[in-house]
Design a protein around this motif. Structure first.
Motif, PDB file in Angstrom:
ATOM      1  N   PRO A   1      -6.003   7.320   2.002  1.00  0.00           N
ATOM      2  CA  PRO A   1      -6.256   7.570   0.573  1.00  0.00           C
ATOM      3  C   PRO A   1      -5.824   8.977   0.191  1.00  0.00           C
ATOM      4  CG  PRO A   1      -8.226   6.693   1.668  1.00  0.00           C
ATOM      5  CD  PRO A   1      -7.232   7.010   2.749  1.00  0.00           C
ATOM      6  N   SER A   2      -5.515   9.167  -1.077  1.00  0.00           N
ATOM      7  CA  SER A   2      -5.160  10.508  -1.560  1.00  0.00           C
ATOM      8  C   SER A   2      -6.341  11.453  -1.387  1.00  0.00           C
ATOM      9  CB  SER A   2      -4.782  10.455  -3.038  1.00  0.00           C
ATOM     10  OG  SER A   2      -3.629   9.685  -3.219  1.00  0.00           O
TER      11      SER A   2
ATOM     12  N   LEU B   1      -9.581  -4.816  -2.384  1.00  0.00           N
ATOM     13  CA  LEU B   1      -9.773  -3.440  -2.869  1.00  0.00           C
ATOM     14  C   LEU B   1     -10.431  -3.457  -4.250  1.00  0.00           C
ATOM     15  CD1 LEU B   1      -6.509  -1.584  -1.723  1.00  0.00           C
ATOM     16  CD2 LEU B   1      -8.818  -1.415  -0.760  1.00  0.00           C
TER      17      LEU B   1
ATOM     18  N   ILE C   1       0.835  -1.199   0.000  1.00  0.00           N
ATOM     19  CA  ILE C   1       0.000   0.000   0.000  1.00  0.00           C
ATOM     20  C   ILE C   1       0.877   1.260   0.000  1.00  0.00           C
ATOM     21  CG2 ILE C   1      -1.795   1.294   1.240  1.00  0.00           C
ATOM     22  CD1 ILE C   1      -2.828  -1.274  -0.027  1.00  0.00           C
ATOM     23  N   GLY C   2       1.805   1.351   0.954  1.00  0.00           N
ATOM     24  CA  GLY C   2       2.766   2.459   0.919  1.00  0.00           C
ATOM     25  C   GLY C   2       2.173   3.815   1.220  1.00  0.00           C
ATOM     26  N   ALA C   3       1.051   3.858   1.941  1.00  0.00           N
ATOM     27  CA  ALA C   3       0.447   5.144   2.293  1.00  0.00           C
ATOM     28  C   ALA C   3      -0.352   4.958   3.578  1.00  0.00           C
ATOM     29  CB  ALA C   3      -0.467   5.633   1.177  1.00  0.00           C
TER      30      ALA C   3
ATOM     31  N   ILE D   1      -8.627   8.729  -6.498  1.00  0.00           N
ATOM     32  CA  ILE D   1      -8.227   9.379  -7.755  1.00  0.00           C
ATOM     33  C   ILE D   1      -9.220   9.012  -8.868  1.00  0.00           C
ATOM     34  CG2 ILE D   1      -6.358   9.602  -9.444  1.00  0.00           C
ATOM     35  CD1 ILE D   1      -4.378   8.932  -7.167  1.00  0.00           C
TER      36      ILE D   1
ATOM     37  N   ALA E   1      -5.486   1.690  -7.980  1.00  0.00           N
ATOM     38  CA  ALA E   1      -6.641   2.576  -7.734  1.00  0.00           C
ATOM     39  C   ALA E   1      -7.076   2.617  -6.270  1.00  0.00           C
ATOM     40  CB  ALA E   1      -7.809   2.144  -8.605  1.00  0.00           C
ATOM     41  N   GLY E   2      -6.667   1.627  -5.479  1.00  0.00           N
ATOM     42  CA  GLY E   2      -6.965   1.650  -4.039  1.00  0.00           C
ATOM     43  C   GLY E   2      -8.449   1.704  -3.758  1.00  0.00           C
TER      44      GLY E   2
ATOM     45  N   PHE F   1       2.260  10.525  -8.487  1.00  0.00           N
ATOM     46  CA  PHE F   1       2.561  11.444  -7.388  1.00  0.00           C
ATOM     47  C   PHE F   1       3.709  10.944  -6.529  1.00  0.00           C
ATOM     48  CE2 PHE F   1       0.981   9.354  -3.580  1.00  0.00           C
ATOM     49  CZ  PHE F   1       0.024   8.468  -4.037  1.00  0.00           C
TER      50      PHE F   1
ATOM     51  N   ASP G   1      -1.570  -7.106 -11.606  1.00  0.00           N
ATOM     52  CA  ASP G   1      -0.318  -6.447 -11.249  1.00  0.00           C
ATOM     53  C   ASP G   1       0.072  -5.470 -12.358  1.00  0.00           C
ATOM     54  OD1 ASP G   1       2.328  -5.830 -10.646  1.00  0.00           O
ATOM     55  OD2 ASP G   1       2.787  -7.872  -9.965  1.00  0.00           O
TER      56      ASP G   1
ATOM     57  N   ILE H   1      -6.495  -0.623 -12.658  1.00  0.00           N
ATOM     58  CA  ILE H   1      -5.739  -1.835 -12.340  1.00  0.00           C
ATOM     59  C   ILE H   1      -5.344  -1.795 -10.868  1.00  0.00           C
ATOM     60  CG2 ILE H   1      -3.631  -3.130 -12.850  1.00  0.00           C
ATOM     61  CD1 ILE H   1      -3.861  -2.099 -15.733  1.00  0.00           C
TER      62      ILE H   1
HETATM   63  C1  LIG Z   1      -0.566   4.500  -2.171  1.00  0.00           C
HETATM   64  S1  LIG Z   1      -1.989   3.449  -2.468  1.00  0.00           S
HETATM   65  C2  LIG Z   1      -2.908   4.591  -3.511  1.00  0.00           C
HETATM   66  C3  LIG Z   1      -4.356   4.258  -3.593  1.00  0.00           C
HETATM   67  C4  LIG Z   1      -5.202   5.318  -4.325  1.00  0.00           C
HETATM   68  N1  LIG Z   1      -4.798   5.463  -5.715  1.00  0.00           N
HETATM   69  C5  LIG Z   1      -5.088   6.647  -3.639  1.00  0.00           C
HETATM   70  O1  LIG Z   1      -4.346   7.498  -4.166  1.00  0.00           O
HETATM   71  O2  LIG Z   1      -5.702   6.818  -2.596  1.00  0.00           O
HETATM   72  C6  LIG Z   1      -1.263   2.308  -3.617  1.00  0.00           C
HETATM   73  C7  LIG Z   1      -2.235   1.343  -4.286  1.00  0.00           C
HETATM   74  O3  LIG Z   1      -1.509   0.608  -5.280  1.00  0.00           O
HETATM   75  C8  LIG Z   1      -1.853  -0.768  -5.203  1.00  0.00           C
HETATM   76  N2  LIG Z   1      -0.725  -1.525  -5.751  1.00  0.00           N
HETATM   77  C9  LIG Z   1       0.476  -1.769  -5.172  1.00  0.00           C
HETATM   78  N3  LIG Z   1       1.267  -2.476  -5.989  1.00  0.00           N
HETATM   79  C10 LIG Z   1       0.549  -2.693  -7.133  1.00  0.00           C
HETATM   80  C11 LIG Z   1       0.817  -3.346  -8.362  1.00  0.00           C
HETATM   81  N4  LIG Z   1       1.993  -3.944  -8.585  1.00  0.00           N
HETATM   82  N5  LIG Z   1      -0.141  -3.366  -9.308  1.00  0.00           N
HETATM   83  C12 LIG Z   1      -1.342  -2.766  -9.104  1.00  0.00           C
HETATM   84  N6  LIG Z   1      -1.664  -2.134  -7.950  1.00  0.00           N
HETATM   85  C13 LIG Z   1      -0.738  -2.075  -6.991  1.00  0.00           C
HETATM   86  C14 LIG Z   1      -2.083  -0.999  -3.719  1.00  0.00           C
HETATM   87  O4  LIG Z   1      -2.837  -2.161  -3.466  1.00  0.00           O
HETATM   88  C15 LIG Z   1      -2.805   0.303  -3.338  1.00  0.00           C
HETATM   89  O5  LIG Z   1      -4.184   0.191  -3.563  1.00  0.00           O
END
Ligand SMILES: C[S@@+](CC[C@H](N)C(=O)[O-])C[C@H]1O[C@@H](n2cnc3c(N)ncnc32)[C@H](O)[C@@H]1O
Length: 213
Positions: free
Chosen positions: A37-38, A91, A32-34, A68, A63-64, A161, A108, A85
């Protein structure tokens, strides 16, 4: 006779989204790395490359919970195609339930070209990314960006971003360097201070060298 449970569209309200996001972050912190949500403000900055006319095809990566996605959808004309994707199955299901108009692809982003080809898409007008780039190594970043460059070609655009506080870090500098290798034009947007944490966008156009169509 027992019938299958009905999938009801869930209102895209902030609390449900935050709950789903938090649950995903607990399940797969390294994906997830956050922390949240944005914001809509950041989403609007990233969605600014999305065409408002014609029949555009737009692809969203990571898309989380759809923060966005909503800003993209707000710009899209009728007849547009919006593919999202998302690697996380829960999610992806959340997105399907809450946003019936979105073409959710559970997969992926590393397989971007193949996922799109399976759906008959070889070129797109815009790719908008919410991927956690800092969690990917340089080879993975480069491979995804090369595939993005291939599908946007000379006429499309790409936005993504980065968090402002991470700018000086080695991983962020490496990502920026790769962006400049892959695209001839890489612009930095204003910082969105009312995002948690504050973030800015990269707006990229015109793939360089072999990546260009
Ligand atoms: C930082 S969150 C952002 C979510 C959303 N877009 C937002 O801005 O609130 C990162 C998203 O990327 C997805 N993700 C991570 N690695 C991925 C990959 N290899 N392919 C597709 N989605 C991925 C995660 O599951 C998560 O939903």
């Amino acid at each position: 006779m027992t019938s299958a449970p009905e999938l009801r569209p869930e209102p895209a309200d902030g609390r449900a989204a935050r709950r789903a996001f938090l649950a995903a972050a607990v399940r797969h912190p390294a994906q997830i790395g956050a922390v949240a949500p944005s914001s809509g403000r950041l989403g609007a900055v990233l969605a600014s490359i999305v065409p408002c006319r014609g029949n555009p095809v737009v692809v969203e990566l990571g898309a989380g919970t759809g923060a966005i996605s909503d800003m993209i959808a707000a710009r899209l004309p009728a007849g547009a195609r919006h593919l999202a994707i998302e690697v996380d199955p829960e999610l992806s299901e959340y997105l399907r339930r809450s946003r019936p108009g979105l073409e959710v692809v559970q997969g992926d982003a590393a397989q971007l070209a193949a996922l799109l080809a399976d759906r008959g898409v070889s070129s797109v007008d815009a790719v908008v990314s919410g991927l956690p780039w800092a969690l990917f190594d340089g080879v993975a970043q480069r491979s995804i960006l090369d595939q993005v460059a291939e599908v946007v070609g000379r006429t499309g655009g790409f936005t993504t971003f980065a968090y402002r506080h991470a700018m000086p870090m080695a991983a962020a500098r490496r990502f920026r360097r790769i962006l400049h290798e892959v695209f001839e034009e890489v612009l930095i947007t204003r910082t969105v201070w009312r995002n948690v944490p504050p973030a800015f966008g990269y707006v990229c156009r015109r793939p360089a060298g072999a990546a260009a169509r």
